[in-house]
Design a protein around this motif. Structure first.
Motif, PDB file in Angstrom:
ATOM      1  N   ILE A  74       0.860  -1.203   0.000  1.00 46.53           N
ATOM      2  CA  ILE A  74       0.000   0.000   0.000  1.00 46.53           C
ATOM      3  C   ILE A  74       0.885   1.238   0.000  1.00 46.53           C
ATOM      4  CG2 ILE A  74      -1.845   1.248   1.197  1.00 46.53           C
ATOM      5  CD1 ILE A  74      -2.736  -1.535   0.410  1.00 46.53           C
ATOM      6  N   LYS A  75       0.707   2.101  -1.018  1.00 51.07           N
ATOM      7  CA  LYS A  75       1.425   3.382  -1.058  1.00 51.07           C
ATOM      8  C   LYS A  75       0.391   4.499  -1.085  1.00 51.07           C
ATOM      9  CE  LYS A  75       5.298   4.226  -3.327  1.00 51.07           C
ATOM     10  NZ  LYS A  75       6.083   4.805  -2.215  1.00 51.07           N
ATOM     11  N   LEU A  76       0.433   5.354  -0.045  1.00 46.54           N
ATOM     12  CA  LEU A  76      -0.474   6.502   0.004  1.00 46.54           C
ATOM     13  C   LEU A  76       0.088   7.584  -0.897  1.00 46.54           C
ATOM     14  CD1 LEU A  76      -1.253   6.573   3.844  1.00 46.54           C
ATOM     15  CD2 LEU A  76      -2.471   5.364   2.015  1.00 46.54           C
ATOM     16  N   THR A  77      -0.778   8.236  -1.687  1.00 46.88           N
ATOM     17  CA  THR A  77      -0.296   9.232  -2.631  1.00 46.88           C
ATOM     18  C   THR A  77      -1.379  10.271  -2.853  1.00 46.88           C
ATOM     19  OG1 THR A  77       0.663   9.533  -4.840  1.00 46.88           O
ATOM     20  CG2 THR A  77      -1.061   7.875  -4.634  1.00 46.88           C
ATOM     21  N   ILE A  96       3.815  -9.434  -5.510  1.00 47.85           N
ATOM     22  CA  ILE A  96       2.926  -8.740  -4.568  1.00 47.85           C
ATOM     23  C   ILE A  96       2.019  -7.839  -5.395  1.00 47.85           C
ATOM     24  CG2 ILE A  96       4.412  -6.698  -4.138  1.00 47.85           C
ATOM     25  CD1 ILE A  96       3.656  -7.102  -1.103  1.00 47.85           C
ATOM     26  N   ASN A  97       0.814  -7.600  -4.921  1.00 55.46           N
ATOM     27  CA  ASN A  97      -0.104  -6.656  -5.573  1.00 55.46           C
ATOM     28  C   ASN A  97       0.195  -5.264  -5.031  1.00 55.46           C
ATOM     29  OD1 ASN A  97      -2.016  -8.716  -6.935  1.00 55.46           O
ATOM     30  ND2 ASN A  97      -1.854  -9.430  -4.813  1.00 55.46           N
ATOM     31  N   VAL A  98       0.191  -4.264  -5.885  1.00 54.24           N
ATOM     32  CA  VAL A  98       0.618  -2.919  -5.480  1.00 54.24           C
ATOM     33  C   VAL A  98      -0.542  -1.943  -5.626  1.00 54.24           C
ATOM     34  CG1 VAL A  98       2.338  -1.101  -5.795  1.00 54.24           C
ATOM     35  CG2 VAL A  98       2.944  -3.482  -6.282  1.00 54.24           C
ATOM     36  N   ASN A  99      -0.918  -1.308  -4.494  1.00 53.15           N
ATOM     37  CA  ASN A  99      -2.083  -0.409  -4.463  1.00 53.15           C
ATOM     38  C   ASN A  99      -1.639   1.024  -4.212  1.00 53.15           C
ATOM     39  OD1 ASN A  99      -4.465  -2.587  -4.115  1.00 53.15           O
ATOM     40  ND2 ASN A  99      -2.704  -3.215  -2.882  1.00 53.15           N
ATOM     41  N   PHE A 100      -2.158   1.944  -5.026  1.00 46.31           N
ATOM     42  CA  PHE A 100      -1.888   3.377  -4.848  1.00 46.31           C
ATOM     43  C   PHE A 100      -3.176   4.008  -4.335  1.00 46.31           C
ATOM     44  CE2 PHE A 100       2.230   3.004  -6.574  1.00 46.31           C
ATOM     45  CZ  PHE A 100       2.143   2.011  -7.536  1.00 46.31           C
ATOM     46  N   VAL A 101      -3.079   4.660  -3.167  1.00 46.46           N
ATOM     47  CA  VAL A 101      -4.281   5.028  -2.409  1.00 46.46           C
ATOM     48  C   VAL A 101      -4.282   6.523  -2.097  1.00 46.46           C
ATOM     49  CG1 VAL A 101      -5.630   4.553  -0.326  1.00 46.46           C
ATOM     50  CG2 VAL A 101      -4.213   2.743  -1.333  1.00 46.46           C
ATOM     51  N   GLU A 102      -5.412   7.187  -2.345  1.00 43.89           N
ATOM     52  CA  GLU A 102      -5.584   8.607  -2.004  1.00 43.89           C
ATOM     53  C   GLU A 102      -6.726   8.738  -1.006  1.00 43.89           C
ATOM     54  OE1 GLU A 102      -5.961  11.140  -5.404  1.00 43.89           O
ATOM     55  OE2 GLU A 102      -6.921  12.759  -4.250  1.00 43.89           O
ATOM     56  N   GLN A 103      -6.465   9.434   0.091  1.00 44.96           N
ATOM     57  CA  GLN A 103      -7.523   9.687   1.093  1.00 44.96           C
ATOM     58  C   GLN A 103      -8.379  10.839   0.589  1.00 44.96           C
ATOM     59  OE1 GLN A 103      -7.268   8.049   4.513  1.00 44.96           O
ATOM     60  NE2 GLN A 103      -9.459   8.542   4.467  1.00 44.96           N
ATOM     61  N   LYS A 104      -9.622  10.529   0.195  1.00 45.17           N
ATOM     62  CA  LYS A 104     -10.506  11.582  -0.360  1.00 45.17           C
ATOM     63  C   LYS A 104     -11.224  12.305   0.769  1.00 45.17           C
ATOM     64  CE  LYS A 104     -13.568  12.137  -4.337  1.00 45.17           C
ATOM     65  NZ  LYS A 104     -15.003  12.228  -3.994  1.00 45.17           N
ATOM     66  N   ASP A 158     -13.699   8.998   5.559  1.00 43.62           N
ATOM     67  CA  ASP A 158     -14.108   7.581   5.410  1.00 43.62           C
ATOM     68  C   ASP A 158     -14.263   7.203   3.944  1.00 43.62           C
ATOM     69  OD1 ASP A 158     -17.672   8.160   6.145  1.00 43.62           O
ATOM     70  OD2 ASP A 158     -16.243   9.081   4.722  1.00 43.62           O
ATOM     71  N   GLU A 159     -13.520   7.881   3.067  1.00 42.67           N
ATOM     72  CA  GLU A 159     -13.620   7.598   1.620  1.00 42.67           C
ATOM     73  C   GLU A 159     -12.232   7.682   0.989  1.00 42.67           C
ATOM     74  OE1 GLU A 159     -15.901  10.427  -0.676  1.00 42.67           O
ATOM     75  OE2 GLU A 159     -16.618   8.844  -2.016  1.00 42.67           O
ATOM     76  N   ILE A 160     -11.868   6.623   0.266  1.00 38.39           N
ATOM     77  CA  ILE A 160     -10.536   6.595  -0.378  1.00 38.39           C
ATOM     78  C   ILE A 160     -10.704   6.229  -1.860  1.00 38.39           C
ATOM     79  CG2 ILE A 160      -9.322   5.988   1.744  1.00 38.39           C
ATOM     80  CD1 ILE A 160      -9.239   3.081   0.845  1.00 38.39           C
ATOM     81  N   THR A 190      -9.614  -4.003   0.134  1.00 31.12           N
ATOM     82  CA  THR A 190      -9.746  -4.337   1.560  1.00 31.12           C
ATOM     83  C   THR A 190      -8.495  -3.909   2.319  1.00 31.12           C
ATOM     84  OG1 THR A 190     -11.145  -6.233   0.982  1.00 31.12           O
ATOM     85  CG2 THR A 190     -10.145  -6.246   3.175  1.00 31.12           C
ATOM     86  N   ALA A 191      -7.329  -4.258   1.782  1.00 30.48           N
ATOM     87  CA  ALA A 191      -6.061  -3.891   2.442  1.00 30.48           C
ATOM     88  C   ALA A 191      -5.935  -2.374   2.579  1.00 30.48           C
ATOM     89  CB  ALA A 191      -4.888  -4.453   1.630  1.00 30.48           C
ATOM     90  N   SER A 192      -6.314  -1.661   1.534  1.00 29.72           N
ATOM     91  CA  SER A 192      -6.212  -0.189   1.549  1.00 29.72           C
ATOM     92  C   SER A 192      -7.145   0.415   2.587  1.00 29.72           C
ATOM     93  CB  SER A 192      -6.552   0.351   0.150  1.00 29.72           C
ATOM     94  OG  SER A 192      -5.713  -0.227  -0.833  1.00 29.72           O
ATOM     95  N   ALA A 193      -8.348  -0.145   2.700  1.00 30.55           N
ATOM     96  CA  ALA A 193      -9.330   0.373   3.674  1.00 30.55           C
ATOM     97  C   ALA A 193      -8.859   0.130   5.105  1.00 30.55           C
ATOM     98  CB  ALA A 193     -10.685  -0.291   3.449  1.00 30.55           C
ATOM     99  N   LEU A 194      -8.227  -1.018   5.347  1.00 30.42           N
ATOM    100  CA  LEU A 194      -7.725  -1.304   6.703  1.00 30.42           C
ATOM    101  C   LEU A 194      -6.625  -0.305   7.087  1.00 30.42           C
ATOM    102  CD1 LEU A 194      -7.467  -5.222   6.788  1.00 30.42           C
ATOM    103  CD2 LEU A 194      -9.418  -3.756   7.373  1.00 30.42           C
TER     104      LEU A 194
END
Ligand SMILES: N[C@H](CCC[C@H](N)C(=O)O)C(=O)O
Length: 262
Positions: free
Chosen positions: A141-144, A170-178, A181-183, A204-208
């Motif tokens: 998980i990479k927050l961006t 590995i699966n690679v997720n790029f995640v933005e906090q909108k 409680d919303e990403i 699921t991993a990103s939400a956790l």
């Protein structure tokens, strides 16, 4: 051999599904699964699933990535397999099936939304300034920021094939906090070796990682290129995660048959 299939998608993550209760499709080769998932020469999908009989469960889920190899848990796939089970006549108020990462409960609500209970998560590991955890499949998980404009394929492939992860992937997720409680999540998926329109275990991993309630119930809305999912879970006193549910649409797209060589 003539092979009869149904094609499903869950927020754009798409799958070839085979009813294998009579075991006629046991022993599919890597090459045959790759052909079936090929978007030019075959049916086209991110993955393929067999619905097998299993003592003590409504069915067994076996999952194969588009590269033809059996893989670990697929969250969107599990949700689509439950809708498939319903459509072939296995109609239950609550489903209990077995997958490679253990037993799963699932329900279909009146709007057709399929909710899937995911395995418990006991650890989120820090990795440099990013995170690693396993939600049935391994996830990075990479927050961006500005994730809709992010170079997901290039940067995702770099991480997936880096020395640390090249062997097992590995699966690679790029995640933005909108919002609180919303990403927004975009995922480079192992075994597809490309970005998929959504990845259930990745969502699921990103939400956790992006919990909004440090203790107790969380309900995270996740926007993906393929649509909206929600992840509900409890964050416990020892920073573990229980009662994790991945909820969203799962639709049949078409069905057909194909002549399988070899
Ligand atoms: N490609 C993943 C499995 C499928 C994950 C994804 N499709 C999901 O919905 O969880 C892996 O090999 O770890």
């Amino acid at each position: 051999m003539e092979l009869f299939f149904q094609k499903y998608q869950g927020t754009g993550n798409d799958f070839v599904i085979l009813d294998n209760r009579d075991e006629r499709y046991n022993g599919l080769t890597i090459e045959q699964v790759r052909f079936l998932c090929n978007r030019r020469f075959g049916i086209g999908a991110d993955g393929l699933m067999l619905l097998n009989n299993a003592n003590g469960y409504d069915f067994e889920m076996k999952y194969y990535n588009a590269d033809g190899r059996e893989s670990t848990m697929c969250g969107n796939g599990g949700r689509c397999l439950v809708k498939f089970a319903y459509n072939i006549g296995l109609k239950k108020d609550k489903y209990n099936f077995i997958a490679i990462d253990g037993p799963h409960e699932a329900e279909i609500d009146d709007d057709g939304i399929v909710s899937l209970k995911m395995k418990d998560v006991d650890a989120v590991k820090d990795y440099h300034s990013d995170f690693i955890l396993d939600t049935g499949s391994p996830h990075y998980i990479k927050l961006t920021h500005n994730v809709w404009d992010y170079e997901v394929y290039k940067k995702g492939k770099e991480i997936r094939y880096s020395n640390t992860f090249a062997k097992d992937g590995i699966n690679v997720n790029f995640v933005e906090q909108k919002n609180n409680d919303e990403i927004i999540v975009r995922t480079y998926e192992r075994g597809v070796e490309d970005e998929t329109l959504s990845c259930g275990t990745g969502v699921t991993a990103s939400a956790l990682v992006c919990y909004h309630n440090e203790r107790g119930f969380n309900d995270v809305t996740v926007l993906t290129r393929g649509g909206k999912l929600t992840v509900e879970f409890d964050r416990t006193d020892d920073d573990t995660y229980r009662n994790i549910w991945l909820c969203g649409p799962a639709e049949k797209v078409f069905e057909g048959s194909v002549q399988l060589k070899g």
